[in-house]
Design an enzyme around this catalytic site. Sequence first.
Site, short mmCIF file in Angstrom:
data_model
loop_
_atom_site.label_atom_id
_atom_site.label_comp_id
_atom_site.label_asym_id
_atom_site.label_seq_id
_atom_site.Cartn_x
_atom_site.Cartn_y
_atom_site.Cartn_z
N THR A 205 0.82 -1.21 0.00
CA THR A 205 0.00 0.00 0.00
C THR A 205 0.85 1.26 0.00
O THR A 205 1.98 1.26 0.49
CB THR A 205 -0.92 0.04 1.24
OG1 THR A 205 -0.11 0.01 2.42
CG2 THR A 205 -1.90 -1.12 1.24
N GLU B 268 -4.16 4.37 3.69
CA GLU B 268 -3.31 3.54 2.84
C GLU B 268 -4.10 3.08 1.63
O GLU B 268 -5.25 2.65 1.76
CB GLU B 268 -2.79 2.33 3.62
CG GLU B 268 -1.98 2.71 4.85
CD GLU B 268 -1.49 1.48 5.59
OE1 GLU B 268 -0.79 0.66 4.98
OE2 GLU B 268 -1.83 1.35 6.79
#
Length: 317
Positions: free
Chosen positions: A212, A260
Amino acid sequence: MQRWRGLEDIPQDWGRSVVTIGSYDGVHRGHQLIIRHAVNRARELGVPAVVVTFDPHPSEVVRPGSHPPLLAPHHRRAELMAGLGVDAVLILPFTTEFSKLSPVDFVAKVLVDKLHAKAVVEGPNFRFGHKAAGNVEFLTTQGKTYDFEVEVVDLYVTGEAGGGEPFSSTLTRRLVAEGDVQGAAEILGRPHRVEGVVVRGAQRGRELGFPTANVETLPHTAIPADGVYAGWLHAQGEAMPAAISVGTNPQFEGTERTVEAYAIDRVGLDLYGLHVAVDFLAFVRGQAKFETLDALLEQMGQDVKKCRELVAAEEAV
């Protein structure tokens, strides 16, 4: 489009203009009505259209600690305003001294001496000057003195968002905070966006097979409620379908709230140090802690599948 920070940035030879003033956080659909009206009037009169806004938000100076979560940073607002045809944006530094400027002085120093207003376009509840003492009625009387028109535009817009409440920045912030990003998008006329620089986190996503981009958001950003969302990650001029996680990562006893974004089906992305944007399309599920790591991985796989489907469906419309 020209961007000025402070009255001293306005060109010395600046001529007449059509002006609208406000925080315009989010540039939502109600704001767009006013701004478009100002732009159309400017075109009719053959002069530029100028938006005057403030930094920081006036409430932070008048009532320190009360700065509202921001729906869009100033550079994003300027982009949106440019898309509506605005010719110049003036960002006035909102200081304690500036907050004490009387309505009379505001009109004289900003609208008359610097922007040479030919017309001023506002919503019906517009207030300005020290202790918000100025209103559209007062502005109209000043217009007769200084030779500018005042046009009032009703920004009253409603829809399904908020159960039919009039669209506003306050309502949009509330919906974002509740995780209702689809309701917020109805008001904004586009997905809610969060921006920031990608920084190194614990890199657990990479270890789990879902790397991420950990976005260090800008100060005072309006961040959606904790949970998983479908949306897009914008980086290097590309919009990538994404599964977005907001929260403290309770699976690993996290305490810091993060945003994220996993770029779906993308391999080998290196976004560290880049300024990126994350658009929120739809809420998928709330934040949760799972019994086992395998259960978490299975859920993450389902989340990504759902996000892929939601983005594909949106892009197919």
